[in-house]
Design a protein around this motif. Sequence first.
Motif, PDB file in Angstrom:
ATOM      1  N   ALA A 227       1.041  -1.040   0.163  1.00 51.32           N
ATOM      2  CA  ALA A 227      -0.069  -0.197   0.244  1.00 51.32           C
ATOM      3  C   ALA A 227       0.994   1.460  -0.557  1.00 51.32           C
ATOM      4  O   ALA A 227       0.546   2.090  -0.876  1.00 51.32           O
ATOM      5  CB  ALA A 227      -0.786  -0.105   1.020  1.00 51.32           C
ATOM      6  N   ASP A 228       2.107   1.311   0.870  1.00 50.60           N
ATOM      7  CA  ASP A 228       2.516   2.955   0.701  1.00 50.60           C
ATOM      8  C   ASP A 228       3.380   2.678  -0.393  1.00 50.60           C
ATOM      9  O   ASP A 228       3.504   3.625  -0.547  1.00 50.60           O
ATOM     10  CB  ASP A 228       3.562   2.033   1.696  1.00 50.60           C
ATOM     11  N   GLU A 229       3.915   1.491  -0.779  1.00 49.60           N
ATOM     12  CA  GLU A 229       5.338   1.699  -2.324  1.00 49.60           C
ATOM     13  C   GLU A 229       4.092   2.128  -3.856  1.00 49.60           C
ATOM     14  O   GLU A 229       4.206   2.818  -4.139  1.00 49.60           O
ATOM     15  CB  GLU A 229       5.340  -0.044  -2.525  1.00 49.60           C
ATOM     16  N   LEU A 230       2.552   1.637  -3.482  1.00 49.01           N
ATOM     17  CA  LEU A 230       1.280   2.098  -4.662  1.00 49.01           C
ATOM     18  C   LEU A 230       1.341   3.610  -4.410  1.00 49.01           C
ATOM     19  O   LEU A 230       0.473   3.681  -5.575  1.00 49.01           O
ATOM     20  CB  LEU A 230       0.093   1.338  -4.540  1.00 49.01           C
ATOM     21  N   GLU A 231       1.523   4.232  -3.416  1.00 49.21           N
ATOM     22  CA  GLU A 231       1.426   6.097  -3.225  1.00 49.21           C
ATOM     23  C   GLU A 231       2.603   6.881  -4.803  1.00 49.21           C
ATOM     24  O   GLU A 231       2.169   7.137  -4.507  1.00 49.21           O
ATOM     25  CB  GLU A 231       1.701   5.992  -2.045  1.00 49.21           C
TER      26      GLU A 231
ATOM     27  N   VAL B 234      -5.007   1.833  -9.732  1.00 51.88           N
ATOM     28  CA  VAL B 234      -4.673   0.164  -9.983  1.00 51.88           C
ATOM     29  C   VAL B 234      -5.693  -0.178  -9.741  1.00 51.88           C
ATOM     30  O   VAL B 234      -6.904  -0.512  -8.345  1.00 51.88           O
ATOM     31  CB  VAL B 234      -3.701   0.910  -9.243  1.00 51.88           C
ATOM     32  N   ILE B 235      -5.672  -1.572 -10.743  1.00 47.86           N
ATOM     33  CA  ILE B 235      -6.853  -2.471 -10.090  1.00 47.86           C
ATOM     34  C   ILE B 235      -6.244  -3.317 -10.121  1.00 47.86           C
ATOM     35  O   ILE B 235      -5.296  -3.870 -10.904  1.00 47.86           O
ATOM     36  CB  ILE B 235      -7.892  -2.789 -11.079  1.00 47.86           C
TER      37      ILE B 235
ATOM     38  N   VAL C 271      -6.229  -7.960   4.487  1.00 46.97           N
ATOM     39  CA  VAL C 271      -5.494  -7.513   3.318  1.00 46.97           C
ATOM     40  C   VAL C 271      -6.095  -6.503   2.372  1.00 46.97           C
ATOM     41  O   VAL C 271      -5.617  -5.264   1.352  1.00 46.97           O
ATOM     42  CB  VAL C 271      -5.024  -8.751   2.187  1.00 46.97           C
ATOM     43  N   ILE C 272      -7.067  -6.361   1.446  1.00 46.68           N
ATOM     44  CA  ILE C 272      -8.830  -5.750   0.860  1.00 46.68           C
ATOM     45  C   ILE C 272      -8.553  -4.747   1.385  1.00 46.68           C
ATOM     46  O   ILE C 272      -8.213  -3.818   0.899  1.00 46.68           O
ATOM     47  CB  ILE C 272      -9.628  -6.404   0.386  1.00 46.68           C
ATOM     48  N   ASP C 273      -8.874  -4.778   2.642  1.00 37.87           N
ATOM     49  CA  ASP C 273      -9.212  -3.756   3.340  1.00 37.87           C
ATOM     50  C   ASP C 273      -7.613  -2.473   3.404  1.00 37.87           C
ATOM     51  O   ASP C 273      -8.026  -1.295   3.701  1.00 37.87           O
ATOM     52  CB  ASP C 273      -9.360  -3.650   5.134  1.00 37.87           C
ATOM     53  N   ILE C 274      -6.706  -2.494   3.243  1.00 30.79           N
ATOM     54  CA  ILE C 274      -5.461  -2.171   3.469  1.00 30.79           C
ATOM     55  C   ILE C 274      -4.814  -1.935   2.122  1.00 30.79           C
ATOM     56  O   ILE C 274      -4.799  -1.010   2.358  1.00 30.79           O
ATOM     57  CB  ILE C 274      -4.717  -3.052   4.418  1.00 30.79           C
ATOM     58  N   LEU C 275      -5.242  -2.091   1.716  1.00 33.16           N
ATOM     59  CA  LEU C 275      -4.689  -2.381  -0.091  1.00 33.16           C
ATOM     60  C   LEU C 275      -5.700  -1.253  -0.548  1.00 33.16           C
ATOM     61  O   LEU C 275      -5.733  -0.213  -1.497  1.00 33.16           O
ATOM     62  CB  LEU C 275      -4.867  -3.124  -0.868  1.00 33.16           C
ATOM     63  N   ASN C 276      -7.109  -1.387  -0.301  1.00 30.84           N
ATOM     64  CA  ASN C 276      -8.208  -0.225  -1.068  1.00 30.84           C
ATOM     65  C   ASN C 276      -8.184   1.076  -0.763  1.00 30.84           C
ATOM     66  O   ASN C 276      -8.147   1.067   0.945  1.00 30.84           O
ATOM     67  CB  ASN C 276      -9.846  -0.796  -0.633  1.00 30.84           C
ATOM     68  N   LYS C 277      -8.060   1.467  -1.549  1.00 28.07           N
ATOM     69  CA  LYS C 277      -7.580   3.101  -1.016  1.00 28.07           C
ATOM     70  C   LYS C 277      -8.735   3.829  -2.778  1.00 28.07           C
ATOM     71  O   LYS C 277      -8.981   3.232  -2.853  1.00 28.07           O
ATOM     72  CB  LYS C 277      -6.469   3.810  -1.501  1.00 28.07           C
ATOM     73  N   GLU C 278      -7.992   5.707  -2.629  1.00 28.84           N
ATOM     74  CA  GLU C 278      -9.391   6.130  -3.143  1.00 28.84           C
ATOM     75  C   GLU C 278      -8.701   5.688  -4.369  1.00 28.84           C
ATOM     76  O   GLU C 278      -9.434   5.705  -5.886  1.00 28.84           O
ATOM     77  CB  GLU C 278      -8.455   7.501  -3.201  1.00 28.84           C
ATOM     78  N   GLN C 279      -7.215   5.218  -5.218  1.00 32.48           N
ATOM     79  CA  GLN C 279      -6.821   5.442  -6.196  1.00 32.48           C
ATOM     80  C   GLN C 279      -6.778   3.210  -6.432  1.00 32.48           C
ATOM     81  O   GLN C 279      -6.660   3.009  -7.725  1.00 32.48           O
ATOM     82  CB  GLN C 279      -5.830   5.292  -6.407  1.00 32.48           C
ATOM     83  N   VAL C 280      -6.632   3.021  -5.410  1.00 33.75           N
ATOM     84  CA  VAL C 280      -6.171   1.505  -5.702  1.00 33.75           C
ATOM     85  C   VAL C 280      -8.105   0.703  -5.306  1.00 33.75           C
ATOM     86  O   VAL C 280      -8.480   1.275  -4.278  1.00 33.75           O
ATOM     87  CB  VAL C 280      -5.673   0.783  -5.214  1.00 33.75           C
ATOM     88  N   HIS C 281      -8.556  -0.280  -6.235  1.00 30.71           N
ATOM     89  CA  HIS C 281      -9.258  -0.927  -6.550  1.00 30.71           C
ATOM     90  C   HIS C 281      -9.649  -2.987  -6.930  1.00 30.71           C
ATOM     91  O   HIS C 281      -8.679  -2.830  -7.499  1.00 30.71           O
ATOM     92  CB  HIS C 281     -10.457  -0.988  -7.745  1.00 30.71           C
ATOM     93  N   ILE C 282      -9.157  -3.171  -4.849  1.00 31.29           N
ATOM     94  CA  ILE C 282      -8.745  -4.709  -5.231  1.00 31.29           C
ATOM     95  C   ILE C 282     -10.485  -5.342  -5.504  1.00 31.29           C
ATOM     96  O   ILE C 282     -11.877  -5.217  -4.748  1.00 31.29           O
ATOM     97  CB  ILE C 282      -8.432  -4.921  -4.443  1.00 31.29           C
ATOM     98  N   LEU C 283     -10.602  -6.071  -6.674  1.00 34.78           N
ATOM     99  CA  LEU C 283     -12.384  -6.503  -7.026  1.00 34.78           C
ATOM    100  C   LEU C 283     -11.526  -8.300  -6.607  1.00 34.78           C
ATOM    101  O   LEU C 283     -10.885  -8.553  -6.588  1.00 34.78           O
ATOM    102  CB  LEU C 283     -12.225  -6.133  -8.468  1.00 34.78           C
TER     103      LEU C 283
END
Length: 247
Positions: A58-62, A68-69, A85-97
Motif C-alpha cells: 500500500a505504501d509503495e503504491l502511493e 490501480v486495479i 489484506v483487501i481493506d489495507i490495499l483499497n484506497k481512493e486510487q486502488v481497487h481490489i476486486l
Amino acid sequence: MARKNKVRIAAMADIHVRHTDQGLWKAHFEMLSTQADVLLICGDLTDTGRADEARVLADELEACSIPVIGVLGNHDCESGIQDEVIDILNKEQVHILDGESVIIHDIGFAGVKGFGGGFGQHMLPMWGEQMNKDYIQVSVNEAMRLDRALVRLESKSSGLKKIVLLHYSPIPETVKGEPEQIFPFLGSSHLAEPLEHRQVTAVFHGHAHLGTLEGATAGGIPVYNVSQALLLKEGFSPPFYLFETEP
C-alpha cells in the motif's frame, strides 16, 4: 468523427511483495505511471498474505499516480486474512476486486481470483468424495461471481468495453510450459464461460510462472498471462505488459 484516444493498460501479476520490500517498488510504479493510464495487478500481490506485507505494498503504491486495479491470488489467501489484506490495499486510487467491477476511463473492469479444476475434457467432474465436489464448487462459484460482476457493468452501459482480471487461468494455452500434472491447479474452463457469454475485450491473469504469454478462448477472446517471472523470461523489463484499447 474524431478518433477516440486509446487507453493504455499496464498488466502484471505475481509480484509477491514481502515485509522487507520497503522502497523497492516506488521507482517502478512512478515510471509505470508515465507509460500507462491504468495498472492491473492480477494476484499474488503479497508473498504470504500477511497484513505487514499488504501495508508495504500500500505504501509503495502511493508512488503510482494512475488508478490501480487488482485481484487476490492464492498467496494472498495463505494467512487466512484476505479480507484484511483487501481493506489495507483499497484506497481512493486502488481497487481490489473480489467479485466486483469498476469503470475507469470509460472501460469496465471486473475481477475475481478464480480457482482450479482443469480444462476442457480434462476438467475435474463434480462427483465422488464431498471434498472433490467442494473443490469444483469453488471454481463454479468464482465463475458465477465473475458473471454477476460483468452483468453489473452491462447494466450501466450496453456498449461498455469489458476487461477481466483473474489470478487463475481460464484456458490451458497460457499455462503451457508448466508440468501438465499440475494444470488442474492452475485454472479452470469454468472461468471461460462468462468471458464468452459476456463478450469481454481481453483477459489478464497470472499464477502460471512458467506458462505462455498469449492465448485465446474458443471464441477468440485474447488472454494474457502476465506473471512477473514469465514477463522477465520473455524479455519485458520492467516486467509489465502494455495493452491498448479504445473506450
